[in-house]
Design a protein around this motif. Structure first.
Motif, PDB file in Angstrom:
ATOM      1  N   ILE A 124       0.836  -1.206   0.000  1.00 45.02           N
ATOM      2  CA  ILE A 124       0.000   0.000   0.000  1.00 45.02           C
ATOM      3  C   ILE A 124       0.870   1.255   0.000  1.00 45.02           C
ATOM      4  CG2 ILE A 124      -1.692   1.302   1.345  1.00 45.02           C
ATOM      5  CD1 ILE A 124      -2.736  -1.425   2.367  1.00 45.02           C
ATOM      6  N   THR A 125       1.944   1.242   0.782  1.00 37.00           N
ATOM      7  CA  THR A 125       2.827   2.406   0.873  1.00 37.00           C
ATOM      8  C   THR A 125       3.499   2.714  -0.453  1.00 37.00           C
ATOM      9  OG1 THR A 125       3.254   1.917   3.207  1.00 37.00           O
ATOM     10  CG2 THR A 125       4.808   3.394   2.099  1.00 37.00           C
ATOM     11  N   VAL A 126       3.957   1.688  -1.154  1.00 37.38           N
ATOM     12  CA  VAL A 126       4.599   1.898  -2.453  1.00 37.38           C
ATOM     13  C   VAL A 126       3.627   2.549  -3.436  1.00 37.38           C
ATOM     14  CG1 VAL A 126       5.614   0.735  -4.456  1.00 37.38           C
ATOM     15  CG2 VAL A 126       6.277   0.046  -2.149  1.00 37.38           C
ATOM     16  N   ILE A 127       2.381   2.096  -3.440  1.00 36.32           N
ATOM     17  CA  ILE A 127       1.368   2.685  -4.332  1.00 36.32           C
ATOM     18  C   ILE A 127       1.117   4.147  -3.967  1.00 36.32           C
ATOM     19  CG2 ILE A 127      -1.051   2.561  -5.054  1.00 36.32           C
ATOM     20  CD1 ILE A 127      -0.870  -0.491  -4.571  1.00 36.32           C
ATOM     21  N   VAL A 128       1.006   4.439  -2.679  1.00 35.22           N
ATOM     22  CA  VAL A 128       0.787   5.819  -2.224  1.00 35.22           C
ATOM     23  C   VAL A 128       1.940   6.715  -2.665  1.00 35.22           C
ATOM     24  CG1 VAL A 128       0.656   7.299  -0.186  1.00 35.22           C
ATOM     25  CG2 VAL A 128      -0.678   5.185  -0.272  1.00 35.22           C
ATOM     26  N   ILE A 129       3.171   6.246  -2.494  1.00 33.87           N
ATOM     27  CA  ILE A 129       4.348   7.046  -2.840  1.00 33.87           C
ATOM     28  C   ILE A 129       4.384   7.335  -4.337  1.00 33.87           C
ATOM     29  CG2 ILE A 129       6.875   6.999  -2.968  1.00 33.87           C
ATOM     30  CD1 ILE A 129       6.805   5.434  -0.331  1.00 33.87           C
ATOM     31  N   TRP A 130       4.025   6.364  -5.142  1.00 32.94           N
ATOM     32  CA  TRP A 130       4.040   6.555  -6.604  1.00 32.94           C
ATOM     33  C   TRP A 130       3.189   7.761  -7.003  1.00 32.94           C
ATOM     34  CZ3 TRP A 130       6.425   4.382 -10.848  1.00 32.94           C
ATOM     35  CH2 TRP A 130       5.881   4.713 -12.094  1.00 32.94           C
TER      36      TRP A 130
ATOM     37  N   VAL B 220      12.276   9.071  -7.678  1.00 35.21           N
ATOM     38  CA  VAL B 220      11.668   8.041  -6.835  1.00 35.21           C
ATOM     39  C   VAL B 220      10.823   7.098  -7.686  1.00 35.21           C
ATOM     40  CG1 VAL B 220       9.972   7.654  -5.002  1.00 35.21           C
ATOM     41  CG2 VAL B 220      11.735   9.406  -4.727  1.00 35.21           C
ATOM     42  N   ARG B 221      10.130   7.639  -8.688  1.00 38.15           N
ATOM     43  CA  ARG B 221       9.349   6.766  -9.575  1.00 38.15           C
ATOM     44  C   ARG B 221      10.259   5.864 -10.401  1.00 38.15           C
ATOM     45  NH1 ARG B 221       4.528  10.825 -11.676  1.00 38.15           N
ATOM     46  NH2 ARG B 221       3.337  10.806  -9.717  1.00 38.15           N
ATOM     47  N   ASP B 222      11.408   6.377 -10.844  1.00 32.67           N
ATOM     48  CA  ASP B 222      12.393   5.522 -11.517  1.00 32.67           C
ATOM     49  C   ASP B 222      12.781   4.364 -10.594  1.00 32.67           C
ATOM     50  OD1 ASP B 222      12.567   7.055 -13.838  1.00 32.67           O
ATOM     51  OD2 ASP B 222      14.188   8.297 -13.052  1.00 32.67           O
ATOM     52  N   ALA B 223      12.985   4.695  -9.326  1.00 35.41           N
ATOM     53  CA  ALA B 223      13.384   3.688  -8.351  1.00 35.41           C
ATOM     54  C   ALA B 223      12.296   2.639  -8.147  1.00 35.41           C
ATOM     55  CB  ALA B 223      13.714   4.362  -7.018  1.00 35.41           C
ATOM     56  N   ILE B 224      11.042   3.084  -8.097  1.00 38.71           N
ATOM     57  CA  ILE B 224       9.940   2.132  -7.914  1.00 38.71           C
ATOM     58  C   ILE B 224       9.822   1.205  -9.125  1.00 38.71           C
ATOM     59  CG2 ILE B 224       7.431   1.925  -7.703  1.00 38.71           C
ATOM     60  CD1 ILE B 224       7.466   4.449  -5.984  1.00 38.71           C
ATOM     61  N   LYS B 225       9.989   1.756 -10.313  1.00 39.65           N
ATOM     62  CA  LYS B 225       9.959   0.897 -11.515  1.00 39.65           C
ATOM     63  C   LYS B 225      11.074  -0.128 -11.467  1.00 39.65           C
ATOM     64  CE  LYS B 225       9.835   4.434 -14.385  1.00 39.65           C
ATOM     65  NZ  LYS B 225       9.859   5.217 -15.641  1.00 39.65           N
ATOM     66  N   CYS B 226      12.261   0.317 -11.062  1.00 43.47           N
ATOM     67  CA  CYS B 226      13.432  -0.547 -11.068  1.00 43.47           C
ATOM     68  C   CYS B 226      13.391  -1.594  -9.958  1.00 43.47           C
ATOM     69  CB  CYS B 226      14.685   0.327 -10.929  1.00 43.47           C
ATOM     70  SG  CYS B 226      16.226  -0.575 -10.888  1.00 43.47           S
ATOM     71  N   ASN B 227      12.895  -1.200  -8.785  1.00 42.86           N
ATOM     72  CA  ASN B 227      12.932  -2.075  -7.618  1.00 42.86           C
ATOM     73  C   ASN B 227      11.631  -2.822  -7.356  1.00 42.86           C
ATOM     74  OD1 ASN B 227      15.578  -1.469  -5.805  1.00 42.86           O
ATOM     75  ND2 ASN B 227      14.980   0.355  -6.939  1.00 42.86           N
ATOM     76  N   PHE B 228      10.551  -2.393  -7.998  1.00 43.34           N
ATOM     77  CA  PHE B 228       9.251  -2.999  -7.728  1.00 43.34           C
ATOM     78  C   PHE B 228       8.594  -3.554  -8.990  1.00 43.34           C
ATOM     79  CE2 PHE B 228       4.570  -2.362  -7.278  1.00 43.34           C
ATOM     80  CZ  PHE B 228       4.340  -3.331  -6.320  1.00 43.34           C
ATOM     81  N   VAL B 229       8.359  -2.702  -9.974  1.00 39.90           N
ATOM     82  CA  VAL B 229       7.600  -3.108 -11.161  1.00 39.90           C
ATOM     83  C   VAL B 229       8.347  -4.180 -11.954  1.00 39.90           C
ATOM     84  CG1 VAL B 229       6.558  -2.342 -13.316  1.00 39.90           C
ATOM     85  CG2 VAL B 229       6.475  -0.852 -11.296  1.00 39.90           C
ATOM     86  N   ILE B 230       9.595  -3.918 -12.306  1.00 36.31           N
ATOM     87  CA  ILE B 230      10.341  -4.846 -13.168  1.00 36.31           C
ATOM     88  C   ILE B 230      10.638  -6.172 -12.460  1.00 36.31           C
ATOM     89  CG2 ILE B 230      12.498  -5.192 -14.428  1.00 36.31           C
ATOM     90  CD1 ILE B 230      12.458  -2.190 -15.075  1.00 36.31           C
TER      91      ILE B 230
ATOM     92  N   SER C  63       2.195  10.217  -4.962  1.00 36.15           N
ATOM     93  CA  SER C  63       2.418  11.375  -4.102  1.00 36.15           C
ATOM     94  C   SER C  63       3.457  12.313  -4.716  1.00 36.15           C
ATOM     95  CB  SER C  63       2.913  10.906  -2.728  1.00 36.15           C
ATOM     96  OG  SER C  63       4.274  10.529  -2.794  1.00 36.15           O
ATOM     97  N   PRO C  64       3.607  13.536  -4.174  1.00 39.95           N
ATOM     98  CA  PRO C  64       4.656  14.445  -4.659  1.00 39.95           C
ATOM     99  C   PRO C  64       6.057  13.833  -4.573  1.00 39.95           C
ATOM    100  CG  PRO C  64       3.099  15.638  -3.266  1.00 39.95           C
ATOM    101  CD  PRO C  64       2.738  14.187  -3.159  1.00 39.95           C
ATOM    102  N   LEU C  65       6.271  12.932  -3.624  1.00 36.66           N
ATOM    103  CA  LEU C  65       7.584  12.294  -3.480  1.00 36.66           C
ATOM    104  C   LEU C  65       7.987  11.528  -4.734  1.00 36.66           C
ATOM    105  CD1 LEU C  65      10.022  11.566  -1.714  1.00 36.66           C
ATOM    106  CD2 LEU C  65       8.662   9.699  -0.727  1.00 36.66           C
ATOM    107  N   GLY C  66       7.007  11.041  -5.484  1.00 40.92           N
ATOM    108  CA  GLY C  66       7.309  10.261  -6.681  1.00 40.92           C
ATOM    109  C   GLY C  66       8.134  11.009  -7.706  1.00 40.92           C
ATOM    110  N   LYS C  67       8.000  12.339  -7.752  1.00 45.94           N
ATOM    111  CA  LYS C  67       8.721  13.146  -8.739  1.00 45.94           C
ATOM    112  C   LYS C  67      10.094  13.617  -8.259  1.00 45.94           C
ATOM    113  CE  LYS C  67       4.505  14.985 -10.893  1.00 45.94           C
ATOM    114  NZ  LYS C  67       3.767  16.236 -11.245  1.00 45.94           N
ATOM    115  N   VAL C  68      10.400  13.389  -7.000  1.00 48.52           N
ATOM    116  CA  VAL C  68      11.655  13.885  -6.426  1.00 48.52           C
ATOM    117  C   VAL C  68      12.840  13.107  -6.988  1.00 48.52           C
ATOM    118  CG1 VAL C  68      12.983  14.102  -4.293  1.00 48.52           C
ATOM    119  CG2 VAL C  68      10.545  14.682  -4.322  1.00 48.52           C
ATOM    120  N   ARG C  69      13.913  13.859  -7.341  1.00 51.79           N
ATOM    121  CA  ARG C  69      15.128  13.219  -7.837  1.00 51.79           C
ATOM    122  C   ARG C  69      16.063  12.941  -6.657  1.00 51.79           C
ATOM    123  NH1 ARG C  69      16.530  12.313 -12.709  1.00 51.79           N
ATOM    124  NH2 ARG C  69      15.005  13.822 -13.489  1.00 51.79           N
ATOM    125  N   ILE C  70      16.525  11.733  -6.540  1.00 57.21           N
ATOM    126  CA  ILE C  70      17.395  11.336  -5.440  1.00 57.21           C
ATOM    127  C   ILE C  70      18.766  11.997  -5.609  1.00 57.21           C
ATOM    128  CG2 ILE C  70      18.536   9.381  -4.323  1.00 57.21           C
ATOM    129  CD1 ILE C  70      16.068   7.706  -5.277  1.00 57.21           C
TER     130      ILE C  70
END
Length: 537
Positions: free
Chosen positions: A69-75, A350-360, A77-84
């Motif tokens: 649930i948290t991963v979906i919320v973050i995607w 952060v969205r790049d990270a979610i794709k790399c660590n979760f989706v793929i 949220s504004p955090l999703g666009k933040v560059r690490i």
């Protein structure tokens, strides 16, 4: 000049004695006790883990589902666009190199070991709550649902929590290279005083979890060697295999992220796809596609129920032996694995990270399970006796029974032994790298590598604990070690979830890179800068 500067930084690195010695001494003591009194060691391990599962199965389930649930919320949220690392941060490596490393680190070799063997357990001993008859077609669908549950969406989400927390805290909050820094978003800077304790607990937990995973890989390679060359799979062959794995992943880890780890991960991932093509072309293709698609529908329909199943209502231990065991295993790995995966995310959003660590990884695992697990069910129903083979020769033998149904089975089996070896080496060297980093004072975004001798010490420790575990405790010991490792980390992941949700509401409040936000506090889209290697070249 650049070389001299790096040399100075390396000299400044110091051992964090309070972080290194407590878990190392405790692990050494465990090895001594297990050698002197193996039965008492296993009995004590099982007693502790039984208490954990009896009292906290519900908490493991909620942590696992909460991670999704948290991963979906973050995607969203504004955090999703933040560059690490901020808008000016350059990536350490190309995105596909990042994907390969992440895929191999998360998957490791566990899925290779269990994809064919585990469906046999669920086929003939399904959960009471499933309400299906042992050995039936409905039990086969339940077995596939369980495999999807334990190897796809939920475990990847658990990894993402630790990875994103560490990446943001380290690069965007300028906190120290410590898992204790993950407490800061939830509790403030004062919580850093507990950082050393958190690192100690996570180091011990990871070694327990890694020993379990490396142990299954050693046993799987042993089964392959016995299948192809007739050399009995047992403590003697396991010792040789464990030593070879240990030596190889130490060499890879010492060579650094951009050399051994990156090269091995790229090779490993490509070999994975070769195996998928082989089983798809030469296996029972129509059956695999039909069963996997139908089971996927059942899995999605029952997703929440499966994630929260613990067997208390029916007095059934199935859930504690399987999905809850897996939540423990993933939780044992995730904090320190998250340190490594978070460290290499600089320059990506952060969205790049979610794709790399979760989706793929979740999609890849789903395809792997869809083909290999359904193939094993097909051959069992066809009278090939996979379950009988497992009962006689152990779970490590099942995948080779599947390969025996394919053309060029001996060549495929040899190739498979190779991929298991490379897989566990890849997963182990990344974590050895992170473990050494946590034990080192002075790690920064500019000085990323810990001293080589420290990687060697942890590598040898891992090898010793792994061999003792499988030689004296077997599969039961592997499961107990995973449960033991995951329990304390569950609380840390819950704290990370709370911290990430706080950050996701207003990332600007926590991010030192204030120029990356507009006047309303929304992240400003910024183009990805060139990879650091290219810029330096």
């Amino acid at each position: 000049m650049g070389t001299e500067e790096k040399t100075v930084k390396t000299v400044d690195l110091k051992l964090r004695k309070g972080v290194f010695f407590p878990p190392w001494i405790l692990l050494a003591a465990m090895v001594v006790v297990s050698l002197t009194n193996g039965d008492a060691f296993l009995a004590g391990l099982n007693a502790v883990t039984s208490w954990v599962l009896d009292n906290f199965a519900w908490a493991f389930n909620l942590t696992a589902l909460g991670s999704v649930i948290t991963v979906i919320v973050i995607w969203f949220s504004p955090l999703g666009k933040v560059r690490i690392g901020g808008s000016k941060a350059r990536p350490m490596m190309k995105y596909m190199d990042l994907v390969w490393i992440t895929l191999c680190t998360i998957i490791a070799a566990g899925i290779l070991f269990w994809a064919c063997a585990e469906p046999m357990y669920h086929l003939y001993t399904p959960a009471v709550a499933a309400g299906v008859e042992s050995g039936s077609a409905d039990a086969a669908v339940f077995a596939m649902e369980t495999m999807y549950l334990e190897w796809t969406i939920t475990p990847c989400a658990i990894y993402v929590i630790a990875t994103l927390t560490f990446a943001f805290v380290y690069y965007n909050m300028n906190q120290s290279f410590s898992l204790g820094s993950a407490l800061v978003p939830a509790f403030g800077v004062k919580a850093k005083k507990f950082g050393g304790i958190v690192d100690v607990i996570c180091l011990f937990s990871l070694v327990a979890g890694m020993a379990a995973s490396i142990g299954t890989s050693v046993m799987s390679i042993g089964g392959g060697v016995e299948s192809v060359f007739g050399i009995e799979s047992g403590p003697a062959s396991w010792l040789v295999i464990a030593a070879l794995i240990m030596i190889t992943f130490i060499i890879s880890s010492v060579s650094g992220i951009m050399n051994g780890i990156r090269i091995l991960s790229s090779l490993n991932a490509k070999v994975y796809f070769v195996f998928l093509i082989i089983i798809f072309l030469f296996g029972p293709t129509a059956y695999m596609l039909n069963v996997s698609v139908e089971s996927l529908g059942a899995f999605l329909k029952d997703f929440v129920h499966l994630n929260l199943m613990n067997g208390a209502v029916h007095g059934d231990s199935w859930a504690k032996s399987w999905p809850v065991f897996y939540w423990c295993n993933w939780l044992a790995w995730t904090p320190i694995t998250g340190v490594f995966l978070g460290k290499i995310l600089r320059g990506y959003t952060v969205r790049d990270a979610i794709k790399c660590n979760f989706v793929i990884p979740a999609a890849f695992s789903m395809i792997w399970i869809a083909l290999f697990s359904s193939a094993s069910l097909y051959y069992e129903f066809s009278g090939q006796g996979l379950n009988e083979t497992m009962l006689e020769s152990g779970p490590e033998s099942v995948v080779y029974s599947v390969f025996s149904q394919l053309p060029l089975s001996v060549i495929i089996a040899v190739f498979y032994v190779f991929i298991i070896f490379i897989s566990i080496v890849t997963g182990s060297d990344t974590n050895t790298n992170a473990m050494a980093g946590l034990c080192t004072h002075g790690i920064t975004p500019d000085q990323e590598e810990a001293p080589s001798w420290l990687k060697i010490v942890w590598g040898v420790t891992l090898g010793a604990v792994t061999y003792i575990l499988i030689a004296f405790a077997g599969i039961d010991g592997i499961k107990a070690a995973s449960n033991l490792g995951g329990f304390p980390n569950m609380f840390l992941v819950l704290i990370m979830i709370f911290g990430l949700l706080k950050i996701s509401v207003n990332p600007k409040k926590y991010d030192v890179h204030k120029e990356d936000y507009d006047s309303n506090g929304r992240p400003i889209e910024s183009p990805r800068l060139p990879v650091e290697e290219k810029e330096e070249g």
